[in-house]
Structure formats: C-alpha cells, structure tokens
Design an enzyme around this catalytic site. Sequence first.
Site, mmCIF file in Angstrom:
data_model
loop_
_atom_site.group_PDB
_atom_site.id
_atom_site.type_symbol
_atom_site.label_atom_id
_atom_site.label_comp_id
_atom_site.label_asym_id
_atom_site.label_seq_id
_atom_site.Cartn_x
_atom_site.Cartn_y
_atom_site.Cartn_z
ATOM 1 C CE LYS A 88 17.285 -1.573 64.662
ATOM 2 N NZ LYS A 88 17.768 -1.755 63.268
ATOM 3 N NE ARG B 78 23.012 -3.341 67.133
ATOM 4 C CZ ARG B 78 22.430 -2.247 66.670
ATOM 5 N NH1 ARG B 78 21.614 -1.545 67.400
ATOM 6 N NH2 ARG B 78 22.691 -1.869 65.456
ATOM 7 N NE ARG C 24 20.411 5.390 57.824
ATOM 8 C CZ ARG C 24 20.514 4.516 58.806
ATOM 9 N NH1 ARG C 24 19.453 4.237 59.540
ATOM 10 N NH2 ARG C 24 21.648 3.911 59.054
ATOM 11 N NE ARG D 73 24.067 5.595 61.151
ATOM 12 C CZ ARG D 73 23.272 4.699 61.727
ATOM 13 N NH1 ARG D 73 22.054 5.061 62.106
ATOM 14 N NH2 ARG D 73 23.676 3.465 61.941
ATOM 15 N NE ARG E 107 25.140 -0.404 60.365
ATOM 16 C CZ ARG E 107 24.417 0.513 59.713
ATOM 17 N NH1 ARG E 107 24.926 1.156 58.674
ATOM 18 N NH2 ARG E 107 23.194 0.781 60.105
HETATM 19 P P1 AP5 Z 1 15.757 3.572 59.734
HETATM 20 O O1 AP5 Z 1 14.466 3.828 60.430
HETATM 21 O O2 AP5 Z 1 16.848 4.584 59.892
HETATM 22 O O3 AP5 Z 1 16.262 2.079 60.031
HETATM 23 P P2 AP5 Z 1 16.946 1.449 61.337
HETATM 24 O O4 AP5 Z 1 16.420 0.067 61.464
HETATM 25 O O5 AP5 Z 1 16.798 2.374 62.496
HETATM 26 O O6 AP5 Z 1 18.440 1.386 60.820
HETATM 27 P P3 AP5 Z 1 19.809 1.734 61.560
HETATM 28 O O7 AP5 Z 1 20.844 1.656 60.466
HETATM 29 O O8 AP5 Z 1 19.755 2.999 62.326
HETATM 30 O O9 AP5 Z 1 19.931 0.542 62.512
HETATM 31 P P4 AP5 Z 1 21.186 0.003 63.122
HETATM 32 O O10 AP5 Z 1 20.584 -0.938 64.078
HETATM 33 O O11 AP5 Z 1 22.201 -0.586 62.226
HETATM 34 O O12 AP5 Z 1 21.948 1.304 63.660
HETATM 35 P P5 AP5 Z 1 22.161 1.894 65.105
HETATM 36 O O13 AP5 Z 1 22.200 3.348 65.010
HETATM 37 O O14 AP5 Z 1 21.241 1.259 66.092
HETATM 38 O O15 AP5 Z 1 15.429 3.394 58.164
HETATM 39 C C1 AP5 Z 1 16.453 3.167 57.206
HETATM 40 C C2 AP5 Z 1 16.123 3.913 55.901
HETATM 41 O O16 AP5 Z 1 14.973 3.321 55.316
HETATM 42 C C3 AP5 Z 1 15.785 5.402 56.091
HETATM 43 O O17 AP5 Z 1 16.293 6.114 54.981
HETATM 44 C C4 AP5 Z 1 14.254 5.440 56.108
HETATM 45 O O18 AP5 Z 1 13.746 6.682 55.641
HETATM 46 C C5 AP5 Z 1 13.913 4.287 55.159
HETATM 47 N N1 AP5 Z 1 12.666 3.590 55.529
HETATM 48 C C6 AP5 Z 1 12.211 3.285 56.762
HETATM 49 N N2 AP5 Z 1 11.037 2.631 56.703
HETATM 50 C C7 AP5 Z 1 10.755 2.490 55.386
HETATM 51 C C8 AP5 Z 1 9.674 1.887 54.651
HETATM 52 N N3 AP5 Z 1 8.633 1.268 55.280
HETATM 53 N N4 AP5 Z 1 9.700 1.932 53.303
HETATM 54 C C9 AP5 Z 1 10.751 2.543 52.640
HETATM 55 N N5 AP5 Z 1 11.788 3.148 53.271
HETATM 56 C C10 AP5 Z 1 11.789 3.110 54.624
HETATM 57 O O19 AP5 Z 1 23.628 1.321 65.462
HETATM 58 C C11 AP5 Z 1 24.790 1.838 64.849
HETATM 59 C C12 AP5 Z 1 26.011 1.229 65.524
HETATM 60 O O20 AP5 Z 1 26.051 1.608 66.918
HETATM 61 C C13 AP5 Z 1 26.072 -0.302 65.535
HETATM 62 O O21 AP5 Z 1 26.609 -0.826 64.341
HETATM 63 C C14 AP5 Z 1 26.967 -0.558 66.760
HETATM 64 O O22 AP5 Z 1 28.319 -0.339 66.451
HETATM 65 C C15 AP5 Z 1 26.519 0.539 67.737
HETATM 66 N N6 AP5 Z 1 25.418 0.076 68.600
HETATM 67 C C16 AP5 Z 1 24.139 0.567 68.628
HETATM 68 N N7 AP5 Z 1 23.404 -0.086 69.538
HETATM 69 C C17 AP5 Z 1 24.211 -1.018 70.101
HETATM 70 C C18 AP5 Z 1 24.021 -2.014 71.089
HETATM 71 N N8 AP5 Z 1 22.822 -2.201 71.676
HETATM 72 N N9 AP5 Z 1 25.085 -2.799 71.424
HETATM 73 C C19 AP5 Z 1 26.298 -2.629 70.855
HETATM 74 N N10 AP5 Z 1 26.544 -1.702 69.899
HETATM 75 C C20 AP5 Z 1 25.504 -0.913 69.508
#
Ligand code: AP5
Length: 216
Positions: free
Chosen positions: A15, A90, A129, A162, A173
């Site tokens: 994402k 979410r 990552r 992270r 998660r």
């Molecule tokens: P990446 O692009 O970083 O993936 P992502 O989907 O953004 O993964 P996240 O782990 O950031 O998502 P998340 O939803 O768990 O975390 P968030 O920060 O929102 O890609 C991942 C890896 O794959 C990278 O190394 C990349 O290079 C590689 N990659 C990408 N595309 C690829 C491809 N096509 N082929 C190969 N490799 C590839 O949330 C963290 C925490 O914050 C949550 O757990 C929660 O506690 C809190 N939080 C955040 N938002 C909310 C909300 N709305 N409500 C409540 N709590 C929330």
Amino acid sequence: MSSRVVLLGPPGAGKGTQASLIAEGGAGAHIASGDLFRKHLGEGTELGALAKTYMDKGELVPDDVTIRMVLERMEEPDARDGYVLDGFPRTLEQAKALDAALEDQGRGIDAALLIEVESEELVRRLAGRWICRRCQAPYHEAFSPPRTTGCCDSCGGELYQRDDDKPDVVRARLETYERQTAPLVGYYESQGKLARVNGQQSVERVTEDLEAAFGA
Ligand code: AP5
C-alpha cells in the site's frame, strides 16, 4: 488527474509503495495513517505514545483518535483536490466516518482498490523491509534494495527496520487485518466502488493495474 482513492490490503501488500507512486503520478496527497502515527511518535506527542501501545501489539489504535487525526490531515491544502488514503479506513466505523465527512461536502470516494497478496509472501516482504527514517520510503533487502546499503535513494535518510515487523507482531497484525479490516471489502463492494488488483507482480505492473482501475 486528481482522485479520491482508498488503498486496501493486508500488512505488507504494498500500500505504501503504491500510494506514493500513484500520488506522484498526480492523484493527490499521499495520506498514510501509520506514517502519521510514526511522525507523532518521533515528535514525542501524547498521541504518539498512545498509538505505540497498540502498534507494538499489532492492534488497531482506537477509532476516535484515528478518525480525528486523518480527517484533520485531509483538510490540509495539498489534499484539497485529491488524495490516496493508505491504511485508512481500517474498520467499518472509520469507513462510515469517512463517508459521512465526504457527504457533508457533497462528495464520496472514487474507488477502493484492494491489493491482494498471499500470506507467505506478506511475511517474506515484512521480514526484509527497511524504511527511510526521514521520508518513509520503503525498501526490501532482496526485492528492491537501496543503491547504497542503509541509505535512502530519494533523500539520503537513514534506513531502519520497524519494531512491528518482528515475526510475532506481524502475525498479530495479519490476524487484526482479517478480523477488523477485511470486512471493508464487502462494504465497498456493496457501494460498487471496489476493484481488486494482483499485488504479486512487479511494482510497476501493480501501479499500472491500480491506475487503470480508477481511471487515472
Ligand atoms: P509496503 O509498501 O511497505 O507495504 P504496506 O502494505 O504499506 O505495509 P505496511 O506494513 O506499512 O502496512 P500496515 O497496514 O500494516 O502498516 P501501517 O503503517 O499502516 O511494502 C512492504 C514490503 O514489500 C517493502 O519492503 C516493499 O519494498 C516490498 N514490496 C512492495 N511491493 C512489492 C512488490 N510488488 N514486489 C515485491 N516486493 C514489494 O500501520 C501500522 C500500525 O499503525 C497498525 O498495526 C496500527 O497499530 C496502526 N494504524 C495505522 N493505521 C491505522 C488505522 N487506520 N486505524 C487504527 N490503527 C492504525
């Protein structure tokens, strides 16, 4: 062309990677709820400290504070005409709050795009990552390494792993996603706004498919 797009998908689906590319392509501001929480954490705010207690366990931060934080960010000038929402909404509560806020402005989102990736691949991606401490750009030590180890290609910032990418937190998660976020797929499907994209392709192919899905 600016748009109002929601990116859905499990942790590690890509994402953040895709939201940033689509935003740079002209869709609008990239708004990532996780990045906003990590910014608060880095600045030592009360909200950052609160968020950390949930993030460290792989749980969601409570809806009220999350909704307020994201809706405030959407008011900023760079998001006036369009945005790509990454990690928000979410929960059904968050999705309904977003719809209600947009309805007040006589608007709605244009599309909710689901990036689909199998669980084993998600675990591999999160384990390798690295993130830029300054601009949040994601890298992967095998799939998309930076040109210089430990250093961001875009801004030269330091790369780090992270805390919530440790295997036990990743498992939590993924469970949280299935329980609380996966139901949003049906929510947007019933509005006729959902499109599914295969996230297990090259980054470039995924971007093309996403852009085609919302008519960029
Ligand atoms: P990446 O692009 O970083 O993936 P992502 O989907 O953004 O993964 P996240 O782990 O950031 O998502 P998340 O939803 O768990 O975390 P968030 O920060 O929102 O890609 C991942 C890896 O794959 C990278 O190394 C990349 O290079 C590689 N990659 C990408 N595309 C690829 C491809 N096509 N082929 C190969 N490799 C590839 O949330 C963290 C925490 O914050 C949550 O757990 C929660 O506690 C809190 N939080 C955040 N938002 C909310 C909300 N709305 N409500 C409540 N709590 C929330």
